[in-house]
Design a protein around this motif. Sequence first.
Motif, PDB file in Angstrom:
ATOM      1  N   PRO A  87       0.821  -1.232   0.000  1.00 60.67           N
ATOM      2  CA  PRO A  87       0.000   0.000   0.000  1.00 60.67           C
ATOM      3  C   PRO A  87       0.847   1.272   0.000  1.00 60.67           C
ATOM      4  CG  PRO A  87      -0.962  -1.618   1.471  1.00 60.67           C
ATOM      5  CD  PRO A  87       0.360  -2.193   1.011  1.00 60.67           C
ATOM      6  N   GLU A  88       2.015   1.232   0.619  1.00 59.72           N
ATOM      7  CA  GLU A  88       2.877   2.416   0.643  1.00 59.72           C
ATOM      8  C   GLU A  88       3.520   2.721  -0.703  1.00 59.72           C
ATOM      9  OE1 GLU A  88       2.943  -0.184   2.740  1.00 59.72           O
ATOM     10  OE2 GLU A  88       5.014  -0.671   3.343  1.00 59.72           O
ATOM     11  N   ASP A  89       3.355   1.831  -1.683  1.00 64.06           N
ATOM     12  CA  ASP A  89       3.819   2.115  -3.047  1.00 64.06           C
ATOM     13  C   ASP A  89       2.805   2.962  -3.811  1.00 64.06           C
ATOM     14  OD1 ASP A  89       5.074  -1.233  -3.148  1.00 64.06           O
ATOM     15  OD2 ASP A  89       6.239   0.609  -2.869  1.00 64.06           O
ATOM     16  N   THR A  90       1.655   3.212  -3.214  1.00 62.97           N
ATOM     17  CA  THR A  90       0.641   4.035  -3.860  1.00 62.97           C
ATOM     18  C   THR A  90       1.175   5.436  -4.102  1.00 62.97           C
ATOM     19  OG1 THR A  90      -1.190   2.795  -2.899  1.00 62.97           O
ATOM     20  CG2 THR A  90      -1.635   5.078  -3.559  1.00 62.97           C
ATOM     21  N   ALA A  91       1.114   5.869  -5.360  1.00 66.53           N
ATOM     22  CA  ALA A  91       1.646   7.179  -5.740  1.00 66.53           C
ATOM     23  C   ALA A  91       1.394   7.397  -7.226  1.00 66.53           C
ATOM     24  CB  ALA A  91       3.150   7.252  -5.458  1.00 66.53           C
ATOM     25  N   VAL A  92       1.677   8.598  -7.663  1.00 64.04           N
ATOM     26  CA  VAL A  92       1.769   8.865  -9.102  1.00 64.04           C
ATOM     27  C   VAL A  92       3.222   8.617  -9.491  1.00 64.04           C
ATOM     28  CG1 VAL A  92       1.545  10.559 -10.940  1.00 64.04           C
ATOM     29  CG2 VAL A  92      -0.081  10.567  -9.020  1.00 64.04           C
ATOM     30  N   TYR A  93       3.417   7.816 -10.512  1.00 67.33           N
ATOM     31  CA  TYR A  93       4.753   7.459 -10.974  1.00 67.33           C
ATOM     32  C   TYR A  93       5.072   8.247 -12.241  1.00 67.33           C
ATOM     33  CZ  TYR A  93       5.131   3.736  -7.574  1.00 67.33           C
ATOM     34  OH  TYR A  93       5.229   3.032  -6.397  1.00 67.33           O
ATOM     35  N   PHE A  94       6.245   8.883 -12.211  1.00 59.48           N
ATOM     36  CA  PHE A  94       6.688   9.736 -13.307  1.00 59.48           C
ATOM     37  C   PHE A  94       7.938   9.170 -13.968  1.00 59.48           C
ATOM     38  CE2 PHE A  94       3.976  13.392 -12.498  1.00 59.48           C
ATOM     39  CZ  PHE A  94       3.691  13.301 -11.140  1.00 59.48           C
TER      40      PHE A  94
END
Length: 123
Positions: A87-94
């Motif tokens: 869950p801590e990998d949740t993010a917008v990836y650029f």
Amino acid sequence: QVQLVESGGGLVQAGDSLRLSCAASGRTFIYSAMAWFRQAPGKEREFVAAITPGLNTYFPQSLKGRFTISRDNTKNTIYLQMISLKPEDTAVYFCAARQDGRAKVRADDYDYWGQGTQITVSS
């Protein structure tokens, strides 16, 4: 000018795997260091992985073993393979590119950016 377009994000469950792609335009791709960053709500943009034209790769210690970066110069594309997502990998990836081949870990050192792709990992 380099344009970057990310794809492959989405909603996954904890423990799943996912692969992101970043397609780059421009003839200078093969000479460029490329990288992935991520940004979660309320947090600073965070370095995830980088790869040089010579295929040297760099990761923060916290992500080694779960994330892999690769590139296909015939397709002007880089990839981010992620396993055992949390869950801590949740993010917008650029996706990001430099004008030269030196990999860096600071976002400010990158010259071009994609629009980002959202990854949400549910528990």
